[in-house]
Design a protein around this motif. Structure first.
Motif, mmCIF file in Angstrom:
data_model
loop_
_atom_site.group_PDB
_atom_site.id
_atom_site.type_symbol
_atom_site.label_atom_id
_atom_site.label_comp_id
_atom_site.label_asym_id
_atom_site.label_seq_id
_atom_site.Cartn_x
_atom_site.Cartn_y
_atom_site.Cartn_z
ATOM 1 N N VAL A 137 27.572 -6.318 -11.524
ATOM 2 C CA VAL A 137 27.309 -6.555 -12.942
ATOM 3 C C VAL A 137 28.059 -7.798 -13.389
ATOM 4 N N TYR A 138 27.428 -8.581 -14.259
ATOM 5 C CA TYR A 138 28.022 -9.817 -14.770
ATOM 6 C C TYR A 138 27.714 -9.964 -16.257
ATOM 7 N N ASP A 139 28.402 -10.881 -16.915
ATOM 8 C CA ASP A 139 28.192 -11.179 -18.325
ATOM 9 C C ASP A 139 27.293 -12.416 -18.415
ATOM 10 N N ALA A 140 26.069 -12.241 -18.906
ATOM 11 C CA ALA A 140 25.110 -13.339 -18.965
ATOM 12 C C ALA A 140 25.524 -14.431 -19.947
ATOM 13 N N ASP A 141 26.434 -14.115 -20.859
ATOM 14 C CA ASP A 141 26.950 -15.143 -21.763
ATOM 15 C C ASP A 141 27.876 -16.116 -21.033
ATOM 16 N N LYS A 142 28.390 -15.691 -19.891
ATOM 17 C CA LYS A 142 29.309 -16.527 -19.113
ATOM 18 C C LYS A 142 28.671 -17.084 -17.844
ATOM 19 N N ILE A 143 27.708 -16.360 -17.305
ATOM 20 C CA ILE A 143 27.045 -16.777 -16.054
ATOM 21 C C ILE A 143 25.553 -16.914 -16.316
ATOM 22 N N ALA A 144 25.075 -18.149 -16.344
ATOM 23 C CA ALA A 144 23.660 -18.398 -16.630
ATOM 24 C C ALA A 144 22.781 -18.180 -15.409
ATOM 25 N N GLU A 145 23.308 -18.511 -14.221
ATOM 26 C CA GLU A 145 22.555 -18.374 -12.983
ATOM 27 C C GLU A 145 23.309 -17.441 -12.039
ATOM 28 N N PRO A 146 23.033 -16.143 -12.078
ATOM 29 C CA PRO A 146 23.754 -15.197 -11.223
ATOM 30 C C PRO A 146 23.358 -15.334 -9.757
ATOM 31 N N ALA A 147 24.188 -14.824 -8.880
ATOM 32 C CA ALA A 147 23.876 -14.801 -7.454
ATOM 33 C C ALA A 147 22.592 -14.007 -7.227
ATOM 34 N N LYS A 148 21.756 -14.478 -6.313
ATOM 35 C CA LYS A 148 20.470 -13.832 -6.048
ATOM 36 C C LYS A 148 20.464 -13.050 -4.737
ATOM 37 N N SER A 149 21.592 -13.033 -4.048
ATOM 38 C CA SER A 149 21.695 -12.256 -2.820
ATOM 39 C C SER A 149 23.162 -11.932 -2.562
ATOM 40 N N LEU A 150 23.390 -10.932 -1.711
ATOM 41 C CA LEU A 150 24.765 -10.598 -1.353
ATOM 42 C C LEU A 150 25.411 -11.763 -0.610
ATOM 43 N N ARG A 151 24.663 -12.406 0.253
ATOM 44 C CA ARG A 151 25.197 -13.553 0.989
ATOM 45 C C ARG A 151 25.602 -14.685 0.030
ATOM 46 N N GLU A 152 24.773 -14.923 -0.984
ATOM 47 C CA GLU A 152 25.093 -15.973 -1.946
ATOM 48 C C GLU A 152 26.372 -15.652 -2.701
ATOM 49 N N LEU A 153 26.544 -14.398 -3.097
ATOM 50 C CA LEU A 153 27.758 -14.007 -3.811
ATOM 51 C C LEU A 153 28.986 -14.154 -2.919
ATOM 52 N N PHE A 243 19.510 -8.458 -5.874
ATOM 53 C CA PHE A 243 19.715 -9.202 -4.634
ATOM 54 C C PHE A 243 18.485 -9.102 -3.732
ATOM 55 N N SER A 244 18.154 -10.223 -3.111
ATOM 56 C CA SER A 244 16.935 -10.305 -2.305
ATOM 57 C C SER A 244 16.980 -9.420 -1.066
ATOM 58 N N GLU A 245 18.182 -9.163 -0.522
ATOM 59 C CA GLU A 245 18.256 -8.337 0.690
ATOM 60 C C GLU A 245 18.025 -6.850 0.400
ATOM 61 N N GLY A 246 18.082 -6.463 -0.870
ATOM 62 C CA GLY A 246 17.966 -5.060 -1.241
ATOM 63 C C GLY A 246 19.305 -4.475 -1.643
ATOM 64 N N HIS A 247 19.278 -3.236 -2.117
ATOM 65 C CA HIS A 247 20.472 -2.571 -2.647
ATOM 66 C C HIS A 247 20.632 -1.191 -2.003
ATOM 67 N N VAL A 248 21.877 -0.769 -1.848
ATOM 68 C CA VAL A 248 22.176 0.565 -1.329
ATOM 69 C C VAL A 248 22.083 1.570 -2.467
ATOM 70 N N ALA A 249 21.397 2.669 -2.238
ATOM 71 C CA ALA A 249 21.256 3.717 -3.247
ATOM 72 C C ALA A 249 22.379 4.741 -3.113
ATOM 73 N N GLN A 250 22.658 5.403 -4.213
ATOM 74 C CA GLN A 250 23.603 6.517 -4.215
ATOM 75 C C GLN A 250 22.944 7.718 -4.876
ATOM 76 N N VAL A 251 22.980 8.849 -4.187
ATOM 77 C CA VAL A 251 22.522 10.109 -4.763
ATOM 78 C C VAL A 251 23.754 10.998 -4.906
ATOM 79 N N GLU A 252 24.087 11.355 -6.139
ATOM 80 C CA GLU A 252 25.249 12.216 -6.367
ATOM 81 C C GLU A 252 24.818 13.676 -6.270
ATOM 82 N N VAL A 253 25.658 14.470 -5.624
ATOM 83 C CA VAL A 253 25.288 15.857 -5.347
ATOM 84 C C VAL A 253 26.367 16.818 -5.801
ATOM 85 N N ALA A 254 25.943 18.068 -5.954
ATOM 86 C CA ALA A 254 26.852 19.180 -6.244
ATOM 87 C C ALA A 254 26.664 20.239 -5.169
ATOM 88 N N ALA A 255 27.685 21.063 -4.973
ATOM 89 C CA ALA A 255 27.604 22.137 -3.978
ATOM 90 C C ALA A 255 28.542 23.266 -4.364
#
Length: 334
Positions: A137-153, A243-255
């Motif tokens: 997450v970033y602040d668009a008021d401070k960063i006009a062109e955010p990183a478009k991939s994990l490698r770029e970041l 990000f162009s490479e894709g994102h890791v998902a998280q599924v939160e669980v209860a037990a």
């Protein structure tokens, strides 16, 4: 207030039975739920879920919080059968096999609603209650062109805050993300990232708070995090970088734990988590996606970053997690 009401109920039933303990009085014992600290904060879902469930069960829910999801597993390992929990919630799908290996998880008896198609959920011990995609997450008021991939970041000089994979599920998610994108080059990627990492925190809330105070250009969070700022603060400047490479998902669980002293009530609580009432509370308090397919969401959720899913199965994470953490520690830990 709930604890006070439960105490009065227990006293009344005991007196009416001539001083003998009844089943209703025994139920005055709180239902102990291990979760993470942001879940039980005043703005998190804990208070609303607690009030809603207590209105149904005439019982007392007692949330016991640790730093983050991984810390729940760590606590279970330390305490073993001496744990105080009836239910755990906040472990994510990457930790299913390691949590199952504790031998403390009971089979659930929950009737699941129609779930989001991407879940394809089959597990008999863990019940999903929300999900999301890790993102920076970033602040668009401070960063006009955010990183478009994990490698770029990682190759940039932008300042970053993220969480420790040993204690935090987002931190573990980033570890999986790096491994998925970089593979055998992951150690070099961590070293590169460490050059512009401000700090690594134990949990999500500490990292996000520092970011909001201007502590870094990017913070590891979720694609759904900007929804909070729109709905609660009416701010549109916080964005999640897609990000162009894709994102890791998280599924939160209860037990439910097989050491629970109140297994029926514990099962009832986990069933409640996938009810329409709870599923409508979670997106606008935990700022994640509901797992129930037909849950009504605020309009802003339709405008969030649309990302592709990448990552590993829980079996793959269980097989490699220790080695990945060793690699991270040697290359990136400060």
């Amino acid at each position: 207030m709930a604890k006070f009401k439960s105490a009065l109920l227990a006293s009344a039933v005991s007196l009416s039975a001539g001083g003998m303990l009844s089943a209703t009085a025994a139920q005055a014992e709180p239902l102990n739920v291990y979760t993470y600290d942001s879940f039980v904060s005043e703005w998190g879902p804990g208070p609303k879920l607690e009030a809603a469930f207590e209105a149904q069960c005439n019982c007392d829910v007692n949330f016991i919080a640790v730093d983050d999801g991984v810390s729940i597993l760590n606590r279970l390992r330390v305490e073993g059968e001496k744990n105080k929990a009836d239910v755990i919630m906040g472990i994510d799908d990457a930790l299913l096999e390691e949590t199952r290996a504790t031998g403390l998880i009971a089979e659930h008896k929950v009737e699941l609603p129609e779930l989001r198609a991407e879940l394809n959920w089959q597990d008999k011990q863990f019940v999903p209650f929300d999900m999301g995609y890790f993102a920076f997450v970033y602040d668009a008021d401070k960063i006009a062109e955010p990183a478009k991939s994990l490698r770029e970041l990682i190759n940039s000089d932008a300042s970053v805050i993220y969480q420790d994979p040993r204690t935090s599920t987002p931190g573990q998610g980033l570890m999986m993300w790096v491994e998925s994108v970089y593979g055998d080059e992951s150690e070099a990627a961590w070293k590169q990232l460490s050059q512009h990492t401000v700090t690594v925190t134990k949990g999500w809330w500490e990292a996000y708070s520092m970011f909001l105070e201007g502590g870094a250009d990017y913070v590891l969070s979720y694609t759904t995090s900007p929804a909070y700022h729109v709905v609660v603060e009416e701010k549109n400047n916080y964005k999640a970088a897609a990000f162009s490479e894709g994102h890791v998902a998280q599924v939160e669980v209860a037990a439910v734990l097989n050491t629970s002293k109140q297994p029926a009530l514990a099962q009832q609580f986990v069933q409640f988590l996938v009810s329409p009432e709870a599923q409508e509370i979670l997106p606008v308090t935990n700022w994640m996606l509901p797992v129930a397919k037909n849950t009504e969401l605020p309009e802003v959720f339709g405008r969030l970053a649309n990302v592709e899913r990448i990552g590993f199965t829980s079996e793959e994470v269980a097989a490699h997690r220790k080695a990945w953490i060793r690699e991270w520690r040697s290359a990136a830990a400060k």
